[in-house]
Design a protein around this motif. Structure first.
Motif, PDB file in Angstrom:
ATOM      1  N   ALA A 162     -39.474  34.569  11.716  1.00 23.33           N
ATOM      2  CA  ALA A 162     -38.568  34.349  12.845  1.00 23.33           C
ATOM      3  C   ALA A 162     -39.073  35.079  14.087  1.00 23.33           C
ATOM      4  CB  ALA A 162     -37.158  34.822  12.488  1.00 23.33           C
ATOM      5  N   SER A 180     -31.177  36.287  23.686  1.00 23.20           N
ATOM      6  CA  SER A 180     -30.590  36.005  22.378  1.00 23.20           C
ATOM      7  C   SER A 180     -31.549  36.254  21.219  1.00 23.20           C
ATOM      8  CB  SER A 180     -30.103  34.558  22.327  1.00 23.20           C
ATOM      9  OG  SER A 180     -31.202  33.665  22.277  1.00 23.20           O
ATOM     10  N   GLY A 199     -27.076  38.202   7.682  1.00 18.50           N
ATOM     11  CA  GLY A 199     -26.624  37.103   6.824  1.00 18.50           C
ATOM     12  C   GLY A 199     -27.411  37.034   5.539  1.00 18.50           C
ATOM     13  N   ALA A 200     -28.739  37.156   5.658  1.00 18.38           N
ATOM     14  CA  ALA A 200     -29.565  37.070   4.451  1.00 18.38           C
ATOM     15  C   ALA A 200     -29.303  38.254   3.532  1.00 18.38           C
ATOM     16  CB  ALA A 200     -31.039  37.014   4.834  1.00 18.38           C
ATOM     17  N   ARG A 216     -31.045  39.522  19.088  1.00 19.61           N
ATOM     18  CA  ARG A 216     -29.679  39.433  18.573  1.00 19.61           C
ATOM     19  C   ARG A 216     -29.563  38.398  17.450  1.00 19.61           C
ATOM     20  NH1 ARG A 216     -26.074  35.923  21.327  1.00 19.61           N
ATOM     21  NH2 ARG A 216     -27.224  36.347  23.253  1.00 19.61           N
ATOM     22  N   THR A 217     -30.185  37.249  17.645  1.00 14.37           N
ATOM     23  CA  THR A 217     -30.067  36.204  16.640  1.00 14.37           C
ATOM     24  C   THR A 217     -30.822  36.556  15.370  1.00 14.37           C
ATOM     25  OG1 THR A 217     -29.877  34.587  18.417  1.00 14.37           O
ATOM     26  CG2 THR A 217     -30.346  33.743  16.207  1.00 14.37           C
ATOM     27  N   ALA A 273     -26.062  37.901   1.656  1.00 11.58           N
ATOM     28  CA  ALA A 273     -26.123  36.882   0.601  1.00 11.58           C
ATOM     29  C   ALA A 273     -26.635  37.453  -0.713  1.00 11.58           C
ATOM     30  CB  ALA A 273     -27.005  35.715   1.044  1.00 11.58           C
ATOM     31  N   LEU A 290     -37.932  37.242   8.162  1.00  6.66           N
ATOM     32  CA  LEU A 290     -37.732  37.931   9.439  1.00  6.66           C
ATOM     33  C   LEU A 290     -39.031  37.930  10.253  1.00  6.66           C
ATOM     34  CD1 LEU A 290     -35.511  40.923   8.250  1.00  6.66           C
ATOM     35  CD2 LEU A 290     -34.802  38.782   9.357  1.00  6.66           C
ATOM     36  N   ALA A 315     -28.738  38.857  13.522  1.00  5.73           N
ATOM     37  CA  ALA A 315     -27.629  38.147  12.858  1.00  5.73           C
ATOM     38  C   ALA A 315     -28.127  37.470  11.586  1.00  5.73           C
ATOM     39  CB  ALA A 315     -27.023  37.113  13.803  1.00  5.73           C
ATOM     40  N   MET A 316     -29.278  36.835  11.677  1.00  2.54           N
ATOM     41  CA  MET A 316     -29.819  36.150  10.506  1.00  2.54           C
ATOM     42  C   MET A 316     -30.168  37.153   9.416  1.00  2.54           C
ATOM     43  SD  MET A 316     -31.962  32.932  12.072  1.00  2.54           S
ATOM     44  CE  MET A 316     -33.331  33.870  12.668  1.00  2.54           C
TER      45      MET A 316
END
Lengths: 206, 206, 206, 206
Positions: B162, B181, B192-193, B184-185, B196, B159, B188-189
DNA sequence: GATGAATGAGCGTTCATTCAT
DNA sequence: AATGAATGAACGCTCATTCAT
């Protein structure tokens, strides 16, 4: 009976000299003398083969661009998600050809591109191309899985940002990255962002 | 009846002068003259208030560190996932107090930290602190959801990467990021991580 | 077919430039510009041939050391008292090769040696060597005349002091020294001090 | 109702500040700030009490002159040779009031007098006065002993040179002077030079 | 092709001095 | 009297670039 030209070899030597010096001192402090010394040449000769210092930088940038491009070019088969993973690996793999210096140089180049328009253009070109390949990879996945593709540019940008960020973090704070986790984590984040793309009536796509 | 001291105000002025100049030229090209001019002062006066150029840089770094810290400090309530989102927003929000220059400066500082050990130490300190807060946020989520926490450092690093990457990309290639974005992106990532992280006999935790 | 090196000649030129300027302005006021101008060169070139200003000073000091040493080396024969006289003459003779500037420079160097350790060391070396030769000369006389040698270091120091003092006085107040009396007077004082060395039961040896 | 003037005390403070700083750094490197600091004052105040830096130097010189003069003034009785000895002791005694710094300062002043005409004049004045007293002392001896006085100026200059040289040698190479031998050796040399003044038909007066 | 001497502009920094308070 | 902020002129030094050989 002129001497045989060795310009190409010399230019290569000099560019690699800049790469070495720049990796550890940055561009501003990479003096022509230092570059020449790193290349085993004399300062005067550097200006015989290059008009000026910036031109060496541009050639180095072109070189690094070619390397990334070559790596990316090897990714052209497999299932969509697999291809995307390979693309990410192509940027982040520390194992292969990558001099350690090349990465440090790329990071330094990023900083330099901010200031020198003439550097910015080709640097942007490389970034744009990488972004395009990522976007293509993302779109391929989304289409293959019948997901909405509206976010595919944003996701590609997010992956690009993460990869660039990892390169920088790896150069600046290597200890902060658990060994070997970079590519794996970006891949995990990619999958997460892709999975989030679902058709929803209320349309919240994170 | 001495003249009342204005050192604090002058130092502030000078630091902001450096920020302005550095944002558009980088540190090396931010000459003391240019800094002075940007601050509406004379070069001699800059050295009256600062021992040398590097000290201005260090004060600027300290200042930016304080800003990030203040932003992060506001994030202290809400559900675990929500808190993590706020943390990410605290880094990436372009809307608020952030001068446009401050972000460009932070990126340039990252490059400078690579070369100057005295800059590196406090820069690393800020990054480490941000990483620690992210890791804490990630761990909180994983624990609250009874997920394995083994990857929490790796996720935090991802993170961080990013976010740093977005800052740089935003300065260098703003067009490549769909407007609005970024946060927000990354969010989202992040989700997702986090998602997982599941306990699996076959143990693939991306 | 490179240009033939002229470094040695240039360094010589520059050192002499410093000598000229320093003789009339002192070291601090001998700016690199002034040195370059006195040598008919540009300031940049001075730094091409010398790492910094102090290095020029050190070379000048080495040069003067060589001159004194060469003069002293010519003194190696004759009766003991005669040799001592010649040694004194070697330091004080104004007639010969000595630029007027060289003496002024030597005096200024003495002042500079007090402040700069890197200058002090080689300066002391020259002084020590001169002292050693004087002491040797004094001892030779005393032994040849069967006089006690206990005071020979003190006498050597006294002669050294007198000679250094004459150089300084000669530069600062030349009118105070009757023309041509310097060496003659030191020699007279030497003989006096030597003659005072007699074995006395009550042992007062002035 | 103006504040009571403390100018005299302040000037004294400042002059002593210069003495301290100059003794260990020389005049050029004795910045006004350093002088002020050594005096426990502020730089601005220094220029309130002195027109400029040189004026402080001149006052210091005057001060040192007064000290030497006071010492010499105590020598006014005894046999001729004894008086001369006392005069020499007055210059070389390290025991008394002499700050160690005052001697170092005097040596540095000698170097400075070479360059600054305005310093040279009063410096010369002190030296000339000392020379005059020495000459007087020498002449007194020679007359009392019915010796020829033709060399009395040369002898006085020789003694002055020896004394100045000892001061410098003592500051620069203290180890080269056997402890306590300075005044004793100059006195021995003085007696020697005096004894050499004999009426000789063949006229060799060393 | 190659050398390295030479140039000149510009850098960070120091410092005596001035001045508003 | 006293402060310390402010100025501006230098200084030593670096370096990309040029050029004679």
């Amino acid at each position: 009976m002129p001497r045989p030209s060795n310009t190409d070899a010399r230019r290569e030597q000099i560019v690699l000299g800049l790469q070495r010096v720049m990796a550890e001192r940055g561009y501003e402090k990479a003096t022509v003398s230092a570059i020449a010394q790193a290349a085993g040449l004399t300062p005067g000769l550097v200006h015989y083969h290059f008009k000026n210092k910036q031109e060496i930088l541009l050639e180095l940038l072109a070189r690094l661009g070619r390397v990334w491009r070559a790596r990316a070019a090897t990714v052209d088969e497999g299932a969509p998600r697999e291809r995307l993973e390979k693309l990410i690996n192509a940027w982040l793999a520390r194992d292969r050809s990558a001099d350690p210096g090349a990465v440090a140089c790329w990071v330094a180049l990023g900083a330099e591109a901010l200031r020198q328009p003439q550097v910015r253009a080709p640097y942007d070109e490389v970034v744009r191309e990488a972004l395009a390949r990522l976007e293509e990879g993302v779109e391929l996945v989304l289409e293959a899985e019948a997901r909405p593709t509206g976010e595919c540019r944003a996701i590609a940008a997010g992956l690009m940002a993460a990869m660039q960020g990892y390169l920088q973090l790896g150069v600046a704070n290597p200890d902060s990255i658990p060994r070997g986790s970079a590519a794996r984590t970006v891949i995990a984040m990619a999958h997460g962002a892709l999975d989030a793309q679902v058709t929803q009536p209320e349309g919240r796509s994170r």
